[in-house]
Motif scaffolding. Structure first.
Motif, PDB file in Angstrom:
ATOM      1  N   VAL A   9     -27.863 107.931  16.368  1.00  0.00           N
ATOM      2  CA  VAL A   9     -27.750 106.849  15.555  1.00  0.00           C
ATOM      3  C   VAL A   9     -28.211 106.169  17.324  1.00  0.00           C
ATOM      4  CG1 VAL A   9     -26.235 104.506  14.872  1.00  0.00           C
ATOM      5  CG2 VAL A   9     -26.704 106.630  13.433  1.00  0.00           C
ATOM      6  N   ASP A  10     -27.264 107.161  18.161  1.00  0.00           N
ATOM      7  CA  ASP A  10     -27.258 105.938  19.441  1.00  0.00           C
ATOM      8  C   ASP A  10     -29.274 106.404  19.721  1.00  0.00           C
ATOM      9  OD1 ASP A  10     -24.776 105.182  20.062  1.00  0.00           O
ATOM     10  OD2 ASP A  10     -24.474 106.703  20.463  1.00  0.00           O
ATOM     11  N   GLN A  11     -29.708 107.060  19.736  1.00  0.00           N
ATOM     12  CA  GLN A  11     -31.359 107.781  19.737  1.00  0.00           C
ATOM     13  C   GLN A  11     -32.134 107.439  19.008  1.00  0.00           C
ATOM     14  OE1 GLN A  11     -30.736 111.942  19.411  1.00  0.00           O
ATOM     15  NE2 GLN A  11     -30.811 112.909  21.194  1.00  0.00           N
ATOM     16  N   VAL A  12     -31.900 106.909  17.949  1.00  0.00           N
ATOM     17  CA  VAL A  12     -32.499 106.315  16.870  1.00  0.00           C
ATOM     18  C   VAL A  12     -32.070 104.660  17.452  1.00  0.00           C
ATOM     19  CG1 VAL A  12     -33.007 105.174  15.085  1.00  0.00           C
ATOM     20  CG2 VAL A  12     -32.337 107.618  15.018  1.00  0.00           C
ATOM     21  N   VAL A  81     -34.780 106.786   9.793  1.00  0.00           N
ATOM     22  CA  VAL A  81     -34.346 105.554  10.241  1.00  0.00           C
ATOM     23  C   VAL A  81     -33.585 104.527   9.012  1.00  0.00           C
ATOM     24  CG1 VAL A  81     -35.481 102.751  10.526  1.00  0.00           C
ATOM     25  CG2 VAL A  81     -36.113 104.979  12.343  1.00  0.00           C
ATOM     26  N   ARG A  82     -34.534 104.740   7.844  1.00  0.00           N
ATOM     27  CA  ARG A  82     -33.902 103.945   6.543  1.00  0.00           C
ATOM     28  C   ARG A  82     -32.617 104.277   6.226  1.00  0.00           C
ATOM     29  NH1 ARG A  82     -35.530  98.949   4.654  1.00  0.00           N
ATOM     30  NH2 ARG A  82     -35.370 100.790   2.442  1.00  0.00           N
ATOM     31  N   GLU A  83     -32.772 106.118   6.170  1.00  0.00           N
ATOM     32  CA  GLU A  83     -31.241 106.488   5.981  1.00  0.00           C
ATOM     33  C   GLU A  83     -30.032 106.107   6.959  1.00  0.00           C
ATOM     34  OE1 GLU A  83     -31.393 110.862   6.324  1.00  0.00           O
ATOM     35  OE2 GLU A  83     -33.320 110.947   5.099  1.00  0.00           O
ATOM     36  N   MET A  84     -30.075 105.838   8.150  1.00  0.00           N
ATOM     37  CA  MET A  84     -29.294 105.563   8.987  1.00  0.00           C
ATOM     38  C   MET A  84     -28.688 103.638   9.191  1.00  0.00           C
ATOM     39  SD  MET A  84     -29.808 107.704  12.921  1.00  0.00           S
ATOM     40  CE  MET A  84     -29.690 109.478  12.681  1.00  0.00           C
ATOM     41  N   GLU A  85     -30.232 103.211   8.595  1.00  0.00           N
ATOM     42  CA  GLU A  85     -29.770 101.365   8.473  1.00  0.00           C
ATOM     43  C   GLU A  85     -28.994 101.056   7.711  1.00  0.00           C
ATOM     44  OE1 GLU A  85     -33.827  98.853   8.077  1.00  0.00           O
ATOM     45  OE2 GLU A  85     -33.724 100.077   6.693  1.00  0.00           O
ATOM     46  N   SER A  86     -28.464 102.058   6.354  1.00  0.00           N
ATOM     47  CA  SER A  86     -27.184 101.546   5.554  1.00  0.00           C
ATOM     48  C   SER A  86     -25.685 102.501   6.083  1.00  0.00           C
ATOM     49  CB  SER A  86     -27.536 102.103   3.969  1.00  0.00           C
ATOM     50  OG  SER A  86     -27.430 103.629   4.658  1.00  0.00           O
ATOM     51  N   ALA A  92     -30.354  99.167  11.770  1.00  0.00           N
ATOM     52  CA  ALA A  92     -31.178  97.566  10.535  1.00  0.00           C
ATOM     53  C   ALA A  92     -31.471  96.694  11.392  1.00  0.00           C
ATOM     54  CB  ALA A  92     -29.999  97.405   9.727  1.00  0.00           C
ATOM     55  N   ARG A  93     -30.645  96.151  12.077  1.00  0.00           N
ATOM     56  CA  ARG A  93     -30.892  94.995  13.069  1.00  0.00           C
ATOM     57  C   ARG A  93     -32.727  95.331  14.283  1.00  0.00           C
ATOM     58  NH1 ARG A  93     -31.648  92.745  17.966  1.00  0.00           N
ATOM     59  NH2 ARG A  93     -30.382  93.782  19.049  1.00  0.00           N
ATOM     60  N   LEU A  94     -32.652  96.582  14.144  1.00  0.00           N
ATOM     61  CA  LEU A  94     -33.657  96.686  14.816  1.00  0.00           C
ATOM     62  C   LEU A  94     -35.372  96.975  14.411  1.00  0.00           C
ATOM     63  CD1 LEU A  94     -32.387  98.868  17.651  1.00  0.00           C
ATOM     64  CD2 LEU A  94     -33.122  96.482  18.495  1.00  0.00           C
TER      65      LEU A  94
END
Length: 116
Positions: A9-12, A81-86, A92-94
């Protein structure tokens, strides 16, 4: 090169921040503004003119992080990214901040009669 196996998540967050920095850099900001001006309020023109510029900038950024410098790389990254947004509100904000460069804000008029 394909997508990195284990992206945190931090890398994304870092990659998305770099994309935003590039979009807002002096090198690209004026070009994007000109493209948005040319597109006006027409969504089709926005997708034809502005969206490809944003994708190109995103491709240049993600390739530095091990993703393929191709349409496939962008698709893989976007899916991740879409998977991590949730799971992560900052991701999600970025991501929304990036999308705001090619998707105009949608305003819903309160005077519209929605009753049937």
């Amino acid at each position: 090169m394909s997508s990195p196996q284990h992206v945190t998540v931090d890398q994304v967050r870092q990659i998305l921040s770099e994309v935003i920095d590039s979009l807002e850099s002096p090198d690209y900001a004026s070009k994007l503004d000109e493209a948005k001006e040319a597109a006006g309020n027409e969504m089709l023109k926005m997708m034809q003119i502005v969206f490809p510029m944003v994708v190109q900038i995103e491709m240049e950024t993600i390739k530095r992080h091990g993703f393929s410098n191709s349409r496939e790389g962008v698709v893989q990254f976007t899916q991740m990214v879409r998977e991590m947004e949730s799971l992560d509100s900052e991701v999600a904000r970025l991501h929304n901040q990036i999308r705001s460069h090619y998707l105009p804000p949608v305003s819903i008029s309160s005077t519209v009669d929605t009753s049937l």
